[in-house]
Motif scaffolding. Sequence first.
Motif, mmCIF file in Angstrom:
data_model
loop_
_atom_site.group_PDB
_atom_site.id
_atom_site.type_symbol
_atom_site.label_atom_id
_atom_site.label_comp_id
_atom_site.label_asym_id
_atom_site.label_seq_id
_atom_site.Cartn_x
_atom_site.Cartn_y
_atom_site.Cartn_z
ATOM 1 N N THR A 1 0.797 -1.221 0.000
ATOM 2 C CA THR A 1 0.000 0.000 0.000
ATOM 3 C C THR A 1 0.828 1.268 0.000
ATOM 4 O O THR A 1 0.341 2.324 -0.345
ATOM 5 N N ARG B 1 -10.914 -3.029 -1.353
ATOM 6 C CA ARG B 1 -11.127 -1.613 -1.639
ATOM 7 C C ARG B 1 -12.560 -1.416 -2.121
ATOM 8 O O ARG B 1 -13.081 -2.209 -2.913
ATOM 9 N N VAL C 1 -10.496 1.689 2.026
ATOM 10 C CA VAL C 1 -9.431 0.721 1.767
ATOM 11 C C VAL C 1 -9.186 -0.036 3.065
ATOM 12 O O VAL C 1 -9.071 0.577 4.141
ATOM 13 N N THR D 1 -8.776 4.795 5.116
ATOM 14 C CA THR D 1 -8.160 3.483 5.251
ATOM 15 C C THR D 1 -8.554 2.879 6.588
ATOM 16 O O THR D 1 -8.377 3.509 7.638
#
Length: 293
Positions: free
Chosen positions: A104, A149, A154, A262
């Motif tokens: 990531t 995702r 995410v 995230t």
Amino acid sequence: WLNFAPDHLDWHGSLVNYQRAKAAILERTTGFCLYRREEPISRTLIEQADVHEGCRAIGTTVSVPALGEVGVVDGVIVDRAFEEDRRERAVELATVADIAGGVTEAGPVVANALTAVALARTCGVEATAIQQGLRTWQPQPHRMVMVARTASLVFVDDSKATNTHAAAASLAASDRVVWIAGGLAKGASFDEIVTAHRDRLVGAVVLGEDRELVVAALRRHAPDVPVIDADKPDNSPMDLMRHTVRSAAELAQRAASQGPVTVLLAPACASMDRFRDYHERGELFCAAVAELI
């Protein structure tokens, strides 16, 4: 020696004792000692170590390397440590783009790759082989791996982040984070990590035996960050993780109107209070995310 941060203090008793134990691995080294420029204590301890005559200290850095280092220049991994004419030029080994794996964020991964490159160079590995190795490398499970995702969220699994130093690297990889944290703290404090990354946090979900230490740090240094205590020690590990992921997703959805979020499992703690090990914790996180998505 890649880094040094408070960890395992429940075992060693103090940070000084832990440092001494780690420093002992350097004694009587015969060939090379590798360190990261961004971790100055590592270089200091290498300089103080009782190594054999001729042992060399080789640095790595995610920025432009000095003499005796492997680093990065304009996205190119270069060697200024192992070539005979290293004072005059740097040898191009590969590019950052060569690093495969679907991770990531480049920073921590590149830092680890540079150490692997330097280690390979100590063994005389040629640049073409290093480039091929970086291109075919795949990350081990539960180490900053994106598992899902959606349009606005995410989900990242870094269950291997069992201390605050590792978790801080994960938090630094994203701008807006719902942080899943907690477990066995091993004597660690969470004030520093919360202070450093509070501006990234849009929520936190805590679980595990020492979760209140995380909550207390958040209350002191990030009182506006919403926190959910998802711990249910009487539940099965899967039910606990399912509840944790759903709670984190709810916080993330609330914050997603302001931009992508995230959901990060980077517990900064060991796992054995609620799970068999960090591997099981990560696997159940992935399974719970798959159910949710």
